[in-house]
Motif scaffolding. Sequence first.
Motif, mmCIF file in Angstrom:
data_model
loop_
_atom_site.group_PDB
_atom_site.id
_atom_site.type_symbol
_atom_site.label_atom_id
_atom_site.label_comp_id
_atom_site.label_asym_id
_atom_site.label_seq_id
_atom_site.Cartn_x
_atom_site.Cartn_y
_atom_site.Cartn_z
ATOM 1 N N ILE A 144 0.810 -1.222 0.000
ATOM 2 C CA ILE A 144 0.000 0.000 0.000
ATOM 3 C C ILE A 144 0.844 1.272 0.000
ATOM 4 C CG2 ILE A 144 -1.927 -1.161 1.126
ATOM 5 C CD1 ILE A 144 -1.109 0.325 3.707
ATOM 6 N N GLY A 145 2.156 1.125 -0.028
ATOM 7 C CA GLY A 145 2.988 2.315 -0.061
ATOM 8 C C GLY A 145 4.459 1.981 0.011
ATOM 9 N N GLU A 146 5.304 2.935 -0.378
ATOM 10 C CA GLU A 146 6.747 2.765 -0.295
ATOM 11 C C GLU A 146 7.391 4.122 -0.033
ATOM 12 O OE1 GLU A 146 8.695 2.222 -4.310
ATOM 13 O OE2 GLU A 146 6.650 1.569 -4.786
ATOM 14 N N ALA A 147 8.554 4.089 0.609
ATOM 15 C CA ALA A 147 9.265 5.316 0.950
ATOM 16 C C ALA A 147 10.759 5.088 0.797
ATOM 17 C CB ALA A 147 8.929 5.735 2.385
ATOM 18 N N VAL A 148 11.493 6.173 0.614
ATOM 19 C CA VAL A 148 12.933 6.067 0.394
ATOM 20 C C VAL A 148 13.739 6.289 1.668
ATOM 21 C CG1 VAL A 148 12.703 6.770 -2.013
ATOM 22 C CG2 VAL A 148 13.152 8.497 -0.264
ATOM 23 N N ASN A 149 13.078 6.742 2.733
ATOM 24 C CA ASN A 149 13.749 6.913 4.023
ATOM 25 C C ASN A 149 12.709 7.031 5.132
ATOM 26 O OD1 ASN A 149 12.960 9.791 4.305
ATOM 27 N ND2 ASN A 149 14.424 10.127 2.620
ATOM 28 N N GLY A 150 13.193 7.102 6.378
ATOM 29 C CA GLY A 150 12.282 7.142 7.500
ATOM 30 C C GLY A 150 11.408 8.378 7.546
ATOM 31 N N ALA A 151 11.960 9.522 7.172
ATOM 32 C CA ALA A 151 11.185 10.758 7.199
ATOM 33 C C ALA A 151 10.015 10.695 6.222
ATOM 34 C CB ALA A 151 12.093 11.946 6.860
ATOM 35 N N HIS B 121 5.762 10.679 6.990
ATOM 36 C CA HIS B 121 4.811 11.522 6.269
ATOM 37 C C HIS B 121 3.737 10.662 5.616
ATOM 38 C CE1 HIS B 121 3.259 14.893 3.967
ATOM 39 N NE2 HIS B 121 3.360 14.166 2.861
ATOM 40 N N LEU B 122 4.158 9.542 5.042
ATOM 41 C CA LEU B 122 3.226 8.630 4.382
ATOM 42 C C LEU B 122 2.226 8.040 5.370
ATOM 43 C CD1 LEU B 122 2.721 7.340 1.551
ATOM 44 C CD2 LEU B 122 4.231 5.476 2.246
ATOM 45 N N LEU B 123 2.698 7.748 6.578
ATOM 46 C CA LEU B 123 1.849 7.134 7.598
ATOM 47 C C LEU B 123 0.733 8.067 8.076
ATOM 48 C CD1 LEU B 123 4.492 5.257 9.782
ATOM 49 C CD2 LEU B 123 2.847 4.252 8.206
ATOM 50 N N GLU B 124 0.872 9.354 7.845
ATOM 51 C CA GLU B 124 -0.166 10.299 8.245
ATOM 52 C C GLU B 124 -1.466 10.063 7.475
ATOM 53 O OE1 GLU B 124 1.360 14.211 7.758
ATOM 54 O OE2 GLU B 124 2.942 13.979 9.265
ATOM 55 N N GLY B 125 -1.336 9.441 6.293
ATOM 56 C CA GLY B 125 -2.533 9.179 5.492
ATOM 57 C C GLY B 125 -2.926 7.723 5.418
ATOM 58 N N THR B 126 -1.943 6.815 5.552
ATOM 59 C CA THR B 126 -2.212 5.383 5.432
ATOM 60 C C THR B 126 -1.340 4.619 6.407
ATOM 61 O OG1 THR B 126 -2.582 5.693 3.053
ATOM 62 C CG2 THR B 126 -2.334 3.432 3.833
ATOM 63 N N VAL B 127 -1.968 3.755 7.191
ATOM 64 C CA VAL B 127 -1.219 2.966 8.179
ATOM 65 C C VAL B 127 -1.296 1.486 7.807
ATOM 66 C CG1 VAL B 127 -0.998 2.326 10.608
ATOM 67 C CG2 VAL B 127 -1.711 4.643 9.988
#
Length: 214
Positions: free
Chosen positions: A29-36, A40-46
């Motif tokens: 449901i999502g991917e990120a390139v670093n912890g920060a 930010h991504l988790l604010e909309g989808t957990v």
Amino acid sequence: MNVMIVDDQGIVRDGLKMLLSLNEEIRIIGEAVNGAELLHLLEGTVPDVILMDIRMPVMNGIDATKAVKEIYPNVKVIILTTFNEDEYIFNGLKNGADGFILKDSDLKEIIKAIKAAYEGTLLLHPEVTSKLIHALQQVPEYSAASGMEKKDLSNILTPREVEVVEQIMQGKSNKTISAALFLTEGTVKNYVSRILDKLELKSRAELIIYLKEQ
């Protein structure tokens, strides 16, 4: 199971997405390139589970794991590691990681780790556990045996349970322990559950840290 992938290397994220897409129980449901970026991504989808790389720019996986656990304690975090990252393992566990999986693990092992974390029955990869034990044994005057003497587990656990703990502290899996102690794998699993309950711990990882810090 909803999963997020956090890794600064696009080829790693793409590879994991391709492999995990083969399992109908898992949804990326999502991917990120670093912890920060993850926070930010988790604010909309957990998600249910996060696959977290360790070495990343801006915010590394250890710091990101700590932040995630403080804000979203029910989210499971599995850290992706390699053979040359021993120094991060202990700090990762102390920051709340639910498990470690080697980056070069096959699809079966990765899915097994995700399912175990999701169900709350952590499976710490045997090779990673062995590396953790080795790292802890470098601490002066530390050994699995001395750790148990300090806590005197014999007052809490049965002799058989102490034997199982000794096997766990050697980094052995349930299957290996069952062969060593002439028990079924199911019986070993039950012993491990009882040991963790008696010591009020949640996982093998916590058990290792618990004995290390006594």
